[in-house]
Enzyme design. Structure first.
Site, PDB file in Angstrom:
ATOM      1  N   HIS A 100       0.845  -1.208   0.000  1.00  0.00           N
ATOM      2  CA  HIS A 100       0.000   0.000   0.000  1.00  0.00           C
ATOM      3  C   HIS A 100       0.868   1.243   0.000  1.00  0.00           C
ATOM      4  O   HIS A 100       1.914   1.293   0.635  1.00  0.00           O
ATOM      5  CB  HIS A 100      -0.954   0.015   1.198  1.00  0.00           C
ATOM      6  CG  HIS A 100      -0.275  -0.108   2.527  1.00  0.00           C
ATOM      7  ND1 HIS A 100       0.155  -1.316   3.027  1.00  0.00           N
ATOM      8  CD2 HIS A 100       0.065   0.818   3.454  1.00  0.00           C
ATOM      9  CE1 HIS A 100       0.711  -1.126   4.208  1.00  0.00           C
ATOM     10  NE2 HIS A 100       0.686   0.170   4.491  1.00  0.00           N
ATOM     11  N   HIS A 102       0.882   5.281   0.949  1.00  0.00           N
ATOM     12  CA  HIS A 102       0.207   6.355   1.673  1.00  0.00           C
ATOM     13  C   HIS A 102       0.296   7.607   0.796  1.00  0.00           C
ATOM     14  O   HIS A 102       1.395   8.060   0.466  1.00  0.00           O
ATOM     15  CB  HIS A 102       0.904   6.649   3.007  1.00  0.00           C
ATOM     16  CG  HIS A 102       0.834   5.531   3.995  1.00  0.00           C
ATOM     17  ND1 HIS A 102      -0.073   5.514   5.027  1.00  0.00           N
ATOM     18  CD2 HIS A 102       1.554   4.385   4.112  1.00  0.00           C
ATOM     19  CE1 HIS A 102       0.096   4.414   5.749  1.00  0.00           C
ATOM     20  NE2 HIS A 102       1.092   3.708   5.223  1.00  0.00           N
TER      21      HIS A 102
HETATM   22  P1  AMP Z   1       1.573   0.687   7.467  1.00  0.00           P
HETATM   23  O1  AMP Z   1       1.397  -0.813   7.267  1.00  0.00           O
HETATM   24  O2  AMP Z   1       2.322   1.004   8.731  1.00  0.00           O
HETATM   25  O3  AMP Z   1       2.183   1.351   6.264  1.00  0.00           O
HETATM   26  O4  AMP Z   1       0.168   1.357   7.675  1.00  0.00           O
HETATM   27  C1  AMP Z   1      -1.040   0.680   7.556  1.00  0.00           C
HETATM   28  C2  AMP Z   1      -2.133   1.720   7.508  1.00  0.00           C
HETATM   29  O5  AMP Z   1      -3.359   1.058   7.267  1.00  0.00           O
HETATM   30  C3  AMP Z   1      -2.298   2.541   8.791  1.00  0.00           C
HETATM   31  O6  AMP Z   1      -2.136   3.925   8.485  1.00  0.00           O
HETATM   32  C4  AMP Z   1      -3.724   2.227   9.237  1.00  0.00           C
HETATM   33  O7  AMP Z   1      -4.376   3.342   9.791  1.00  0.00           O
HETATM   34  C5  AMP Z   1      -4.373   1.773   7.940  1.00  0.00           C
HETATM   35  N1  AMP Z   1      -5.509   0.871   8.089  1.00  0.00           N
HETATM   36  C6  AMP Z   1      -5.531  -0.308   8.734  1.00  0.00           C
HETATM   37  N2  AMP Z   1      -6.743  -0.867   8.665  1.00  0.00           N
HETATM   38  C7  AMP Z   1      -7.516  -0.032   7.952  1.00  0.00           C
HETATM   39  C8  AMP Z   1      -8.884  -0.039   7.526  1.00  0.00           C
HETATM   40  N3  AMP Z   1      -9.720  -1.058   7.817  1.00  0.00           N
HETATM   41  N4  AMP Z   1      -9.337   0.996   6.782  1.00  0.00           N
HETATM   42  C9  AMP Z   1      -8.516   2.022   6.470  1.00  0.00           C
HETATM   43  N5  AMP Z   1      -7.218   2.086   6.840  1.00  0.00           N
HETATM   44  C10 AMP Z   1      -6.723   1.082   7.570  1.00  0.00           C
END
Ligand code: AMP
Length: 116
Positions: A100, A102
């Protein structure tokens, strides 16, 4: 290719509701549930790839198009720029093991996020 216990696979399958920003053939963009800035958007492949190293290169062009489209959408809401951040592998802070990006909308002089 999908993982039953992967939260982003569930989002891609529409099993978990999200605030959709944009969707293409192979990607979906939606609001992060814990936004770092207003309009913090996640862009994910619909198929389960664990990080950018795992993502097939032939999806790169479509991913770039999605980034451009998300910026157009955010520009309509006043964004003047954006940061793209991608945590790859747990050592780099990746918590959700489904690739993913950001997408963080920015405005000149905003204080909402400290970029690198
Ligand atoms: P990272 O794996 O650290 O790059 O970040 C994962 C991101 O996914 C975090 O910013 C979370 O807030 C986001 N996240 C996790 N679950 C959900 C969800 N169900 N809907 C939207 N965002 C999510």
């Amino acid at each position: 290719m999908a993982k039953d216990d992967c939260v982003f696979c569930k989002i891609a399958r529409k099993e978990i509701p999200v605030k959709l920003v944009y969707e293409s053939e192979n990607f979906i963009a939606f609001l992060d549930v814990h936004p770092k800035v207003k309009g913090h958007t996640l862009i994910i492949p619909k198929k389960h790839f664990v990080n950018i190293i795992d993502l097939p290169s032939d999806l790169g062009s479509e991913l770039l198009d999605v980034i451009k489209r998300v910026f157009e959408i955010r520009q309509e809401e006043g964004a003047e720029g954006f940061n793209l951040i991608m945590n790859n592998f747990p050592a780099a802070g990746q918590l959700v093991i489904h690739a993913h990006l950001h997408f963080l909308p920015r405005k000149k002089g905003d204080k909402g996020f400290k970029s690198i």
